[in-house]
Design an enzyme around this catalytic site. Sequence first.
Site, PDB file in Angstrom:
ATOM      1  N   THR A 276      -6.478   6.638   7.356  1.00 10.60           N
ATOM      2  CA  THR A 276      -6.554   7.126   6.277  1.00 10.60           C
ATOM      3  C   THR A 276      -6.572   5.694   5.076  1.00 10.60           C
ATOM      4  O   THR A 276      -6.887   5.899   4.116  1.00 10.60           O
ATOM      5  CB  THR A 276      -6.224   8.228   5.407  1.00 10.60           C
TER       6      THR A 276
ATOM      7  N   HIS B 116       0.748  -1.652   0.112  1.00  8.76           N
ATOM      8  CA  HIS B 116       0.155  -0.145   0.192  1.00  8.76           C
ATOM      9  C   HIS B 116       1.380   1.209   0.015  1.00  8.76           C
ATOM     10  O   HIS B 116       0.190   2.127  -0.555  1.00  8.76           O
ATOM     11  CB  HIS B 116      -1.208  -0.089   1.045  1.00  8.76           C
TER      12      HIS B 116
ATOM     13  N   HIS C  86       3.454  10.742   6.724  1.00 10.04           N
ATOM     14  CA  HIS C  86       2.344  10.648   8.150  1.00 10.04           C
ATOM     15  C   HIS C  86       3.852   9.899   8.878  1.00 10.04           C
ATOM     16  O   HIS C  86       3.349   9.039   8.774  1.00 10.04           O
ATOM     17  CB  HIS C  86       1.457   9.235   7.731  1.00 10.04           C
TER      18      HIS C  86
ATOM     19  N   GLU D 294      -2.940  13.053   0.847  1.00  6.08           N
ATOM     20  CA  GLU D 294      -3.803  12.841   1.614  1.00  6.08           C
ATOM     21  C   GLU D 294      -4.991  14.364   1.836  1.00  6.08           C
ATOM     22  O   GLU D 294      -5.743  14.378   1.129  1.00  6.08           O
ATOM     23  CB  GLU D 294      -4.206  11.962   2.124  1.00  6.08           C
TER      24      GLU D 294
ATOM     25  N   HIS E   9       2.202   8.931   1.294  1.00  6.88           N
ATOM     26  CA  HIS E   9       0.934   9.068  -0.029  1.00  6.88           C
ATOM     27  C   HIS E   9       1.489   9.768  -1.040  1.00  6.88           C
ATOM     28  O   HIS E   9       2.000  11.007  -0.612  1.00  6.88           O
ATOM     29  CB  HIS E   9       0.112   9.548   0.974  1.00  6.88           C
TER      30      HIS E   9
ATOM     31  N   HIS F 120       5.394   6.538   6.759  1.00  6.84           N
ATOM     32  CA  HIS F 120       5.095   5.663   5.700  1.00  6.84           C
ATOM     33  C   HIS F 120       4.653   7.154   4.294  1.00  6.84           C
ATOM     34  O   HIS F 120       4.760   8.630   4.537  1.00  6.84           O
ATOM     35  CB  HIS F 120       4.083   4.620   5.672  1.00  6.84           C
TER      36      HIS F 120
HETATM   37 ZN    ZN Z   1      -0.895   7.582   5.962  1.00  4.59          ZN
END
Ligand code: ZN
Length: 275
Positions: A225, A112, A157, A144, A140, A138
């Site tokens: 999320t 992911h 994050h 987001e 994104h 991690h």
């Molecule tokens: Zn995240």
Amino acid sequence: MTSSKQASRILVPLLALTVMAGCGNNAQNNNADEAVKAPAAPVSAHQAHWSYEGDTSPEHWAELDELFTACSTGTSQSPVNIVQTQVKEDEALSPVQVKYSPSPVSILNNGHTIQVNLQNQDNTIILEGTAYVLQQFHFHLPSEHEVDGKHAAMELHLVHKSDDGVLAVVGVLITKGADNSELNKLWSVLPSKESEQETAVEGTFDINKLLPADLHSFRYQGSLTTPPCTEGVQWIVLENPVQWSEAQISAFGDIFPHDNRPVQHLGTREIAADQ
Ligand SMILES: [Zn+2]
């Protein structure tokens, strides 16, 4: 992708094994006979496969597993669009205090995102007098959170937990610009393939170097999320972005072309700004 542990479970039906293979989670100790006798029961303790594409994309998350119900019925979900003119300045909030020091880390492609795990519990933040310990961080792509309806190129994050089990996530927006040299320690061993195996990063990593100098932030109550979209998460989205080079951003994008959940309704929540 199939671990040796999974491969050894020869009794698991081939179909189930195929479904598990894409999930990046530990398979449960499945029993084929039980599964046949109780088809209405949850498929497993194993989390259902979810993604950012097609039939398992964010709008379908709640349908994939009863544990994911909050993804559609929750009223305090993340991420959100931060409309700056509606942010309420709150003098009771002061900027997050960050106590990070160079630490041994390992890196993982969990299917992911790219996740970096800490090998110690030495990195903390203090938020209104409460300490939260960094668990992992991690990324994104794109960001987001939106600010005034606009995504940043990426978002970091940093996931922290208090002694009471409360999660506090620091979100750092990333824009295209200068190279971040500390990041190269991670990106030089960037795992392009999903695996349950973590790769140790040589030496230590200084998480401070992923943060802007100014730690003023937007604050609100939200959720994870990603499934199961659990609520009760304290969000700290830093107002100031950091820069990464185009090459650093595209190195991530080559593995995860997009891994952002769309913004969720703010509802009756207010976003505050610390002073
Ligand atoms: Zn995240």
